[in-house]
Design a protein around this motif. Structure first.
Motif, PDB file in Angstrom:
ATOM      1  N   ILE A 202       0.734  -1.190   0.070  1.00  0.00           N
ATOM      2  CA  ILE A 202      -0.211  -0.095   0.219  1.00  0.00           C
ATOM      3  C   ILE A 202       1.059   1.115  -0.286  1.00  0.00           C
ATOM      4  CG2 ILE A 202      -1.907   1.533   0.760  1.00  0.00           C
ATOM      5  CD1 ILE A 202      -3.117  -1.386  -0.190  1.00  0.00           C
ATOM      6  N   ARG A 203       1.768   0.933   0.535  1.00  0.00           N
ATOM      7  CA  ARG A 203       2.576   2.908   0.906  1.00  0.00           C
ATOM      8  C   ARG A 203       3.524   2.726  -0.109  1.00  0.00           C
ATOM      9  NH1 ARG A 203       7.207   1.931   4.300  1.00  0.00           N
ATOM     10  NH2 ARG A 203       6.125  -0.270   4.740  1.00  0.00           N
ATOM     11  N   LEU A 204       3.966   1.622  -1.552  1.00  0.00           N
ATOM     12  CA  LEU A 204       4.757   1.773  -2.361  1.00  0.00           C
ATOM     13  C   LEU A 204       3.588   2.611  -3.356  1.00  0.00           C
ATOM     14  CD1 LEU A 204       6.160  -1.353  -2.858  1.00  0.00           C
ATOM     15  CD2 LEU A 204       7.122   0.793  -2.472  1.00  0.00           C
ATOM     16  N   GLN A 205       2.290   1.511  -3.209  1.00  0.00           N
ATOM     17  CA  GLN A 205       1.119   2.368  -4.383  1.00  0.00           C
ATOM     18  C   GLN A 205       0.964   3.750  -3.606  1.00  0.00           C
ATOM     19  OE1 GLN A 205       0.807   1.156  -7.538  1.00  0.00           O
ATOM     20  NE2 GLN A 205       1.701  -0.936  -6.006  1.00  0.00           N
ATOM     21  N   ALA A 206       0.896   4.342  -2.739  1.00  0.00           N
ATOM     22  CA  ALA A 206       0.937   6.144  -2.299  1.00  0.00           C
ATOM     23  C   ALA A 206       1.658   6.532  -2.560  1.00  0.00           C
ATOM     24  CB  ALA A 206       0.972   6.218  -0.552  1.00  0.00           C
ATOM     25  N   GLU A 207       2.736   6.470  -2.895  1.00  0.00           N
ATOM     26  CA  GLU A 207       4.548   6.436  -3.372  1.00  0.00           C
ATOM     27  C   GLU A 207       4.080   7.196  -5.235  1.00  0.00           C
ATOM     28  OE1 GLU A 207       5.932   8.558  -1.675  1.00  0.00           O
ATOM     29  OE2 GLU A 207       5.026   8.110  -0.250  1.00  0.00           O
ATOM     30  N   ARG A 208       3.313   6.035  -5.416  1.00  0.00           N
ATOM     31  CA  ARG A 208       2.702   6.167  -7.194  1.00  0.00           C
ATOM     32  C   ARG A 208       1.726   7.093  -7.394  1.00  0.00           C
ATOM     33  NH1 ARG A 208       1.225   0.855  -9.835  1.00  0.00           N
ATOM     34  NH2 ARG A 208       1.624   1.962 -11.226  1.00  0.00           N
ATOM     35  N   ILE A 209       0.692   7.217  -6.313  1.00  0.00           N
ATOM     36  CA  ILE A 209       0.269   8.219  -6.396  1.00  0.00           C
ATOM     37  C   ILE A 209       0.570   9.594  -6.441  1.00  0.00           C
ATOM     38  CG2 ILE A 209      -2.364   8.853  -5.555  1.00  0.00           C
ATOM     39  CD1 ILE A 209      -3.012   6.020  -5.001  1.00  0.00           C
ATOM     40  N   ARG A 210       1.251  10.085  -5.342  1.00  0.00           N
ATOM     41  CA  ARG A 210       1.877  10.990  -4.916  1.00  0.00           C
ATOM     42  C   ARG A 210       2.992  11.564  -6.497  1.00  0.00           C
ATOM     43  NH1 ARG A 210       1.942   9.439   0.297  1.00  0.00           N
ATOM     44  NH2 ARG A 210       0.280  10.827   1.861  1.00  0.00           N
ATOM     45  N   GLY A 211       3.369  11.136  -7.148  1.00  0.00           N
ATOM     46  CA  GLY A 211       4.223  10.516  -8.042  1.00  0.00           C
ATOM     47  C   GLY A 211       3.638  10.821  -9.162  1.00  0.00           C
ATOM     48  N   GLY A 212       1.981  10.739  -9.457  1.00  0.00           N
ATOM     49  CA  GLY A 212       1.351  11.618  -9.890  1.00  0.00           C
ATOM     50  C   GLY A 212       1.307  10.464 -11.519  1.00  0.00           C
ATOM     51  N   SER A 213       1.726   8.764 -11.345  1.00  0.00           N
ATOM     52  CA  SER A 213       1.979   8.377 -11.897  1.00  0.00           C
ATOM     53  C   SER A 213       0.421   7.238 -12.356  1.00  0.00           C
ATOM     54  CB  SER A 213       2.822   7.043 -12.337  1.00  0.00           C
ATOM     55  OG  SER A 213       2.839   6.289 -10.877  1.00  0.00           O
ATOM     56  N   ILE A 214      -0.587   7.217 -11.311  1.00  0.00           N
ATOM     57  CA  ILE A 214      -1.225   6.921 -11.118  1.00  0.00           C
ATOM     58  C   ILE A 214      -2.830   7.628 -10.754  1.00  0.00           C
ATOM     59  CG2 ILE A 214      -0.998   4.090 -11.621  1.00  0.00           C
ATOM     60  CD1 ILE A 214      -1.271   3.797  -8.499  1.00  0.00           C
ATOM     61  N   ALA A 215      -3.829   7.176 -10.495  1.00  0.00           N
ATOM     62  CA  ALA A 215      -4.481   7.818  -9.826  1.00  0.00           C
ATOM     63  C   ALA A 215      -6.093   7.477  -9.645  1.00  0.00           C
ATOM     64  CB  ALA A 215      -4.798   9.700 -10.604  1.00  0.00           C
ATOM     65  N   PRO A 216      -6.333   6.315  -8.686  1.00  0.00           N
ATOM     66  CA  PRO A 216      -7.657   6.008  -8.593  1.00  0.00           C
ATOM     67  C   PRO A 216      -8.079   6.922  -8.181  1.00  0.00           C
ATOM     68  CG  PRO A 216      -6.041   5.918  -7.120  1.00  0.00           C
ATOM     69  CD  PRO A 216      -4.736   5.975  -8.069  1.00  0.00           C
ATOM     70  N   GLN A 217     -10.090   6.914  -7.812  1.00  0.00           N
ATOM     71  CA  GLN A 217     -10.192   8.222  -7.199  1.00  0.00           C
ATOM     72  C   GLN A 217     -11.625   7.293  -6.038  1.00  0.00           C
ATOM     73  OE1 GLN A 217     -11.051  11.319  -8.992  1.00  0.00           O
ATOM     74  NE2 GLN A 217      -9.125  10.551  -9.590  1.00  0.00           N
ATOM     75  N   ARG A 218     -11.592   6.169  -5.880  1.00  0.00           N
ATOM     76  CA  ARG A 218     -12.586   5.212  -4.734  1.00  0.00           C
ATOM     77  C   ARG A 218     -11.287   4.341  -4.608  1.00  0.00           C
ATOM     78  NH1 ARG A 218     -16.872   5.205  -1.207  1.00  0.00           N
ATOM     79  NH2 ARG A 218     -17.165   3.691  -0.926  1.00  0.00           N
ATOM     80  N   ILE A 219     -10.989   4.862  -3.322  1.00  0.00           N
ATOM     81  CA  ILE A 219      -9.864   3.043  -2.010  1.00  0.00           C
ATOM     82  C   ILE A 219     -11.516   2.470  -1.538  1.00  0.00           C
ATOM     83  CG2 ILE A 219      -8.336   2.591  -1.929  1.00  0.00           C
ATOM     84  CD1 ILE A 219      -6.437   4.421  -2.704  1.00  0.00           C
ATOM     85  N   THR A 220     -11.432   1.686  -1.506  1.00  0.00           N
ATOM     86  CA  THR A 220     -11.767   0.643  -0.007  1.00  0.00           C
ATOM     87  C   THR A 220     -11.283  -0.672  -0.069  1.00  0.00           C
ATOM     88  OG1 THR A 220     -14.379   1.229  -1.329  1.00  0.00           O
ATOM     89  CG2 THR A 220     -13.759  -0.806  -0.173  1.00  0.00           C
ATOM     90  N   LEU A 221     -11.228  -0.596   1.295  1.00  0.00           N
ATOM     91  CA  LEU A 221     -10.135  -1.543   1.609  1.00  0.00           C
ATOM     92  C   LEU A 221     -11.390  -2.286   2.769  1.00  0.00           C
ATOM     93  CD1 LEU A 221      -7.557  -3.872   2.053  1.00  0.00           C
ATOM     94  CD2 LEU A 221      -6.709  -1.793   3.526  1.00  0.00           C
ATOM     95  N   ARG A 222     -11.599  -3.727   2.822  1.00  0.00           N
ATOM     96  CA  ARG A 222     -11.355  -4.479   4.301  1.00  0.00           C
ATOM     97  C   ARG A 222     -10.625  -5.476   4.681  1.00  0.00           C
ATOM     98  NH1 ARG A 222     -17.604  -6.383   3.508  1.00  0.00           N
ATOM     99  NH2 ARG A 222     -16.595  -7.465   1.806  1.00  0.00           N
TER     100      ARG A 222
END
Length: 291
Positions: free
Chosen positions: A127-147
């Protein structure tokens, strides 16, 4: 919890570490020309010895994945794009890697992920690796749901425990500390994305169940599942800052073989049946047993 063993099993453990790192590079978690985390950080994150990490890095360097220089760390010099739509492409040494599936899930506009696991340690790292991808602008999910379903921390689990003294509480306390640390980290990483306005909608819920996890399960958007059983092992564990080493009964987390299942247009196909049955199981535990 992840660990290492000596002898033949220790060799298998170094291969598992190499497989995990290959998967992260193939899935884009460690992109071309980026540096891997330090050996110490990798050892701590993956729950293995630093010598195991060093051995895995040597193999990756020999295969041309990374370039290692003393004092500079290890840099990615080769990557391989992997898509979950071709499950066979994600098999490294016969095991499906989690990293490409997490990466592809976060490349969608909506991410729905349900997880059943012993600890949140592995998921936290992804998850932390994906958060860095989001901050870097390479991906842009609009909704994240985790259970996420975790075992009740008061449950007397059969593992991990000291082999010669099942009543010794230190390994169970250690497990609880690891779980709490990584769960807090995971929650913080996702909620920061919402607070910073990078992801408009973030819904994270964690419940505890009175069940001993015998397998780990990842459900992606109700159409794909990764499933793997925990293998019970014996391994040495250092306690008290490394001053005392005990023989422990534990389970393999890192390197546990994951199998991939995907729903098709045919509801009677093996993939559709498996994903639907795991969805029903997860929802039943979530709604009726978990708190």
């Amino acid at each position: 919890m992840d660990g290492y063993r000596t002898g033949e099993a220790g060799g298998r453990e170094f291969e598992r570490v190499a497989d995990e790192l290959r998967g992260r590079m193939a899935g884009g978690a460690y992109p071309l020309r980026s540096f891997l985390p330090s050996q110490r950080d990798l050892a701590e994150e993956l729950g293995v010895s630093r010598g195991t990490v060093q051995r895995a890095l040597r193999e990756l360097a020999d295969e041309g994945w990374i370039e290692s220089r003393q004092g500079s760390g290890s840099r990615v010099v080769r990557t391989q794009h992997v898509r979950s739509s071709a499950a066979e492409a994600t098999r490294l040494r016969g095991a499906v890697c989690l990293a490409p599936f997490i990466s592809e899930a976060f490349e969608q506009a909506e991410v729905a992920l349900d997880v059943h696991t012993l600890t949140s340690e592995s998921l936290d790292a992804h998850i932390r690796l994906q958060a860095e991808r989001i901050r870097g602008g390479s991906i842009a999910p609009q909704r994240i749901t985790l259970r996420m379903l975790l075992p009740d921390p008061t449950l007397p689990l059969p593992y991990p425990r000291v082999m010669d003294d099942p009543g010794d509480p230190r390994l169970r306390d250690r497990l609880r500390t690891i779980t709490e640390r990584h769960t807090t980290s995971l929650l913080g990483a996702l909620r920061d994305l919402r607070t910073e306005g990078l992801v408009p909608s973030v819904d994270v819920r964690i419940r505890h169940t009175p069940l001993t996890p015998t397998f780990k399960l990842y459900l992606f958007n109700d159409v794909e599942a990764l499933h793997g059983v925990y293998e019970v092992i014996e391994r040495p564990v250092a306690l008290g800052g490394g001053d005392e080493v005990v023989r422990a009964l534990d389970v393999l987390g890192l390197g546990a073989t994951l199998t991939h299942h995907e729903k098709t247009d045919d509801p009677s196909s093996s993939g559709s049946v498996f994903v639907d049955s795991m969805r029903q199981w997860f929802d039943s535990v979530w709604n009726l047993l978990a708190s």
